[in-house]
Write an enzyme that holds these catalytic residues in place. Structure first.
Site, mmCIF file in Angstrom:
data_model
loop_
_atom_site.group_PDB
_atom_site.id
_atom_site.type_symbol
_atom_site.label_atom_id
_atom_site.label_comp_id
_atom_site.label_asym_id
_atom_site.label_seq_id
_atom_site.Cartn_x
_atom_site.Cartn_y
_atom_site.Cartn_z
ATOM 1 N N ASP A 277 0.244 -3.013 9.037
ATOM 2 C CA ASP A 277 -1.209 -2.910 9.154
ATOM 3 C C ASP A 277 -1.806 -4.301 9.340
ATOM 4 O O ASP A 277 -1.501 -5.214 8.567
ATOM 5 C CB ASP A 277 -1.805 -2.278 7.894
ATOM 6 C CG ASP A 277 -1.335 -0.850 7.680
ATOM 7 O OD1 ASP A 277 -0.627 -0.327 8.555
ATOM 8 O OD2 ASP A 277 -1.687 -0.277 6.632
ATOM 9 N N HIS B 289 0.840 -1.190 0.000
ATOM 10 C CA HIS B 289 0.000 0.000 0.000
ATOM 11 C C HIS B 289 0.883 1.250 0.000
ATOM 12 O O HIS B 289 1.950 1.291 0.625
ATOM 13 C CB HIS B 289 -0.938 -0.005 1.201
ATOM 14 C CG HIS B 289 -2.051 -0.998 1.069
ATOM 15 N ND1 HIS B 289 -2.867 -1.345 2.125
ATOM 16 C CD2 HIS B 289 -2.484 -1.734 -0.001
ATOM 17 C CE1 HIS B 289 -3.761 -2.240 1.704
ATOM 18 N NE2 HIS B 289 -3.536 -2.488 0.429
ATOM 19 N N HIS C 204 0.363 4.145 13.088
ATOM 20 C CA HIS C 204 -0.598 4.186 11.981
ATOM 21 C C HIS C 204 -1.901 4.836 12.458
ATOM 22 O O HIS C 204 -2.995 4.334 12.226
ATOM 23 C CB HIS C 204 -0.861 2.789 11.422
ATOM 24 C CG HIS C 204 -1.391 2.794 10.014
ATOM 25 N ND1 HIS C 204 -2.731 2.783 9.731
ATOM 26 C CD2 HIS C 204 -0.758 2.817 8.816
ATOM 27 C CE1 HIS C 204 -2.905 2.784 8.425
ATOM 28 N NE2 HIS C 204 -1.722 2.814 7.845
ATOM 29 N N HIS D 280 -4.426 -8.318 6.633
ATOM 30 C CA HIS D 280 -4.704 -6.985 6.103
ATOM 31 C C HIS D 280 -5.360 -7.048 4.720
ATOM 32 O O HIS D 280 -5.305 -6.085 3.953
ATOM 33 C CB HIS D 280 -3.424 -6.152 6.046
ATOM 34 C CG HIS D 280 -3.663 -4.699 5.786
ATOM 35 N ND1 HIS D 280 -4.600 -3.944 6.492
ATOM 36 C CD2 HIS D 280 -3.111 -3.839 4.876
ATOM 37 C CE1 HIS D 280 -4.598 -2.712 6.032
ATOM 38 N NE2 HIS D 280 -3.711 -2.620 5.050
ATOM 39 N N ASP E 213 1.035 4.157 1.384
ATOM 40 C CA ASP E 213 1.535 4.843 2.574
ATOM 41 C C ASP E 213 2.674 4.092 3.253
ATOM 42 O O ASP E 213 3.255 4.598 4.215
ATOM 43 C CB ASP E 213 0.390 5.105 3.566
ATOM 44 C CG ASP E 213 -0.352 3.849 3.972
ATOM 45 O OD1 ASP E 213 -0.663 3.019 3.089
ATOM 46 O OD2 ASP E 213 -0.637 3.676 5.174
ATOM 47 N N HIS E 214 3.005 2.910 2.741
ATOM 48 C CA HIS E 214 4.114 2.138 3.300
ATOM 49 C C HIS E 214 5.303 2.015 2.350
ATOM 50 O O HIS E 214 6.366 1.553 2.761
ATOM 51 C CB HIS E 214 3.639 0.735 3.692
ATOM 52 C CG HIS E 214 2.683 0.742 4.844
ATOM 53 N ND1 HIS E 214 3.037 0.342 6.117
ATOM 54 C CD2 HIS E 214 1.389 1.123 4.926
ATOM 55 C CE1 HIS E 214 1.990 0.468 6.932
ATOM 56 N NE2 HIS E 214 0.980 0.945 6.217
#
Length: 318
Positions: free
Chosen positions: A208, A61, A266, A137, A63-64
């Site tokens: 996550d 993802h 997070h 996740h 944001d990672h």
């Protein structure tokens, strides 16, 4: 072991929190777990430097991972020559390659992509391992546990000298290494002068995830568990829909695992200005230390048998 929280926001950055990234320094080794957008600037601002050889991605993802291309390009501009390894979940190699490609040129140094599955040892060092474990996740994702080997027991020099008459020298080294030695006609066993093995440290980073038994197992007796704590109780249904955890659920995992400390990361932008709510809810079910690190906070994690205390340093007090 020094842990620097480079990015503690959820999917959307804020003026105070960057997307996910965690830098770990252990006895000179520097590791990076996740690399959200702007991570290289965080590394400069908070003094971790770029001297890393291993990047561990929990999942793909944005944001990672969106900080990876810029970081690799900067390393190239800095005339890096030695290889760097990127560890990512099995099935994501092509996505990692596509992530790097938009910079226009491949780095001049080798970039090695290693795919890992739950149970794999992603990194095997002489004194520790980084192990991948299963998370939930709703995508190809893993968490990582840095697990140190047991250390040698303390050498009892007083007993060696006074009880067995062994002078300082090579025999001490052999005994401490677990080898019996001959001295004045007697075989001296190492356990007579060496204490029991001492535990190493365990750092667990979930990325996550929903709360799962696999995370609880990986976090057994963890010295520090860094767990997804995106939501408060009021948004528990949203946590389930998006495959994240509430702060309370993260704390329940920490308690069940016997972890010593819990860092919640997070964090959803919903709690900007009231993140204390997450900490309060987690503290209701976890008796160990709970904290919500700000970007730039540094946690120094001592050995379990050390006289030193766990230390958390705020970015504005460094």
């Amino acid at each position: 072991m020094r842990v620097t929280f480079l990015g503690t926001s959820g999917a959307v950055p804020t003026t105070e929190r960057n997307p996910s990234a965690l830098a770990v320094e252990r006895e000179g080794d520097r590791l990076l777990f996740d690399c959200g957008e702007g991570t290289q600037r965080q590394m400069m601002q908070f003094g971790t430097g770029f001297d890393i050889d291993q990047i561990f991605l929990t999942h793909m993802h944005g944001d990672h991972v969106l900080g990876v291309p810029g970081l690799l390009q900067t390393l190239d501009f800095n005339e890096r020559e030695r290889p760097i390894s990127i560890h990512a979940p099995a099935g994501t190699r092509s996505r990692v390659e596509q992530l790097i490609a938009p910079t226009g040129n491949r780095p001049s140094y080798p970039v090695r992509i290693a795919q890992v599955e739950p149970g794999d040892v992603a990194l095997d060092r002489a004194e520790y391992e980084v192990r991948a474990f299963a998370v939930d996740h709703q995508t190809d994702a893993v968490g990582y546990a840095l697990v140190e080997d047991e250390r040698k027991g303390h050498f009892d020099r007083e007993t060696a000298e006074e009880e067995f008459g062994i002078p300082p020298g090579p025999k001490y080294s052999k005994l401490h290494a677990g080898e019996p030695v001959e001295h004045e006609g007697e075989t001296i066993q190492p356990e007579w002068v060496v204490g029991p093995p001492r535990p190493g440290r365990r750092l667990v980073y979930t990325g996550d995830t929903r709360p799962t038994d696999s995370v609880r197992s990986a976090a057994t007796d963890a010295d520090l568990l860094v767990h997804d704590g995106t939501f408060a109780d009021e948004h528990a249904s949203r946590a389930r829909q998006t495959a994240h955890s509430t702060a309370r659920e993260a704390a329940e995992i920490a308690a069940a695992a016997g972890a010593k400390r819990l860092a919640l990361t997070h964090l959803s932008t919903r709690y900007t200005g009231r993140a204390w709510k997450l900490e309060a809810e987690a503290s209701e079910v976890f008796e160990g230390r709970v904290f919500l690190p700000d970007d730039g906070a540094v946690a120094d994690v001592p050995y379990p048998d050390s006289d030193e205390s766990f230390r958390l340093t705020a970015p504005d007090s460094r």
